[in-house]
Design a protein around this motif. Structure first.
Motif, PDB file in Angstrom:
ATOM      1  N   ASP A 129      -3.042  -3.033  -5.887  1.00  0.00           N
ATOM      2  CA  ASP A 129      -4.182  -3.245  -4.983  1.00  0.00           C
ATOM      3  C   ASP A 129      -4.660  -4.701  -4.904  1.00  0.00           C
ATOM      4  O   ASP A 129      -4.921  -5.187  -3.793  1.00  0.00           O
ATOM      5  CB  ASP A 129      -5.335  -2.298  -5.321  1.00  0.00           C
ATOM      6  CG  ASP A 129      -5.287  -1.045  -4.446  1.00  0.00           C
ATOM      7  OD1 ASP A 129      -4.561  -1.054  -3.422  1.00  0.00           O
ATOM      8  OD2 ASP A 129      -5.972  -0.064  -4.778  1.00  0.00           O
ATOM      9  N   LYS A 140       0.839  -1.209   0.000  1.00  0.00           N
ATOM     10  CA  LYS A 140       0.000   0.000   0.000  1.00  0.00           C
ATOM     11  C   LYS A 140       0.870   1.254   0.000  1.00  0.00           C
ATOM     12  O   LYS A 140       0.583   2.229  -0.697  1.00  0.00           O
ATOM     13  CB  LYS A 140      -0.915   0.030   1.235  1.00  0.00           C
ATOM     14  CG  LYS A 140      -2.329  -0.453   0.990  1.00  0.00           C
ATOM     15  CD  LYS A 140      -3.097   0.391  -0.023  1.00  0.00           C
ATOM     16  CE  LYS A 140      -4.555  -0.037  -0.073  1.00  0.00           C
ATOM     17  NZ  LYS A 140      -5.266   0.444  -1.273  1.00  0.00           N
ATOM     18  N   HIS A 177       0.259   1.439 -10.088  1.00  0.00           N
ATOM     19  CA  HIS A 177      -0.636   1.795  -8.980  1.00  0.00           C
ATOM     20  C   HIS A 177      -1.790   0.781  -8.883  1.00  0.00           C
ATOM     21  O   HIS A 177      -2.105   0.281  -7.810  1.00  0.00           O
ATOM     22  CB  HIS A 177      -1.155   3.215  -9.261  1.00  0.00           C
ATOM     23  CG  HIS A 177      -2.138   3.772  -8.304  1.00  0.00           C
ATOM     24  ND1 HIS A 177      -1.785   4.258  -7.058  1.00  0.00           N
ATOM     25  CD2 HIS A 177      -3.474   3.969  -8.419  1.00  0.00           C
ATOM     26  CE1 HIS A 177      -2.866   4.710  -6.446  1.00  0.00           C
ATOM     27  NE2 HIS A 177      -3.906   4.539  -7.240  1.00  0.00           N
ATOM     28  N   HIS A 185       1.910   1.723  -3.467  1.00  0.00           N
ATOM     29  CA  HIS A 185       0.717   2.162  -4.213  1.00  0.00           C
ATOM     30  C   HIS A 185       0.508   3.677  -4.065  1.00  0.00           C
ATOM     31  O   HIS A 185       0.171   4.373  -5.012  1.00  0.00           O
ATOM     32  CB  HIS A 185      -0.481   1.368  -3.662  1.00  0.00           C
ATOM     33  CG  HIS A 185      -1.842   1.816  -4.086  1.00  0.00           C
ATOM     34  ND1 HIS A 185      -2.441   1.406  -5.264  1.00  0.00           N
ATOM     35  CD2 HIS A 185      -2.762   2.620  -3.468  1.00  0.00           C
ATOM     36  CE1 HIS A 185      -3.660   1.932  -5.342  1.00  0.00           C
ATOM     37  NE2 HIS A 185      -3.879   2.675  -4.273  1.00  0.00           N
TER      38      HIS A 185
HETATM   39 FE   LIG Z   1      -5.805   3.431  -3.598  1.00  0.00          FE
END
Ligand SMILES: [Fe+2]
Length: 188
Positions: free
Chosen positions: A57, A38, A53, A41
């Motif tokens: 996830d 994260k 990006h 990200h």
């Molecule tokens: Fe996000």
């Protein structure tokens, strides 16, 4: 390690403790990994931003589920899964991920080394579990199949047409990022 007065029937109590201890290490590694994913990200930028990006996830979600499965296996064995950040930092044998805002290639070059660590240790745990508990071993084998696929996703961005990795030979995250930095100087 704190424990209940029971473990899984047919599992030797001494073996159960070893399994739970090994799983606590894997829980620490998986929790650290999904938080790190994260962090990347949020901090990745430059060319190919949206692809990287958005690639991260699903990895975060999958690794969070792996951590949940490992923690619940520890509980099933009759032990306490420890999930607090302070305990994780105290127990872990590696440093925090060392790169904040940087380009996509720099982060991926460093993330490849993170996966080297997590995936290598997952394999070592799988080997140790061969004799101790095949059911727990099966859980980690299934996870390794996904984790190793995720590392391939990362490496596919670092590979040239001859199959060489841009971060080859790097022994830490900073070195790995530096090897690809000339290709994208805008973000540092
Ligand atoms: Fe996000």
């Amino acid at each position: 390690m704190p424990r209940s007065k029971y473990t899984i029937p047919a599992l030797d109590p001494g073996d159960a403790q070893k399994v739970a201890e090994r799983l606590q290490e894997r829980l620490n590694a998986l929790t650290d990994l999904h938080l790190t994913l994260k962090h990347i990200h949020w901090n990745v930028g430059g060319p190919n931003f949206i692809g990287v990006h958005e690639m991260l996830d699903p990895q975060v979600d999958a690794v969070r589920l792996m951590a949940d499965d490992v923690a619940e296996r520890i509980a099933t064995l009759g032990y306490e899964p420890i999930g607090t950040p302070g305990a994780l930092v105290k127990a872990r044998t590696w440093d925090d991920y060392s790169i904040n805002r940087a380009g996509t290639q720099q982060h991926l070059a460093a993330l490849d080394l993170v996966y080297n660590g997590v995936n290598g240790d997952h394999r070592a745990a799988i080997e140790e579990l061969e004799e101790l508990d095949p059911v727990t071993q099966d859980l980690l084998i299934g996870q390794s199949e996904k984790l190793e696929q995720f590392q391939w996703f990362v490496r596919a961005h670092l590979e040239d047409t001859a199959g060489n990795l841009a971060n080859a030979g790097a022994s830490n995250e900073q070195e790995a990022a530096a090897k690809v930095a000339p290709r994208e100087g805008a973000l540092k």
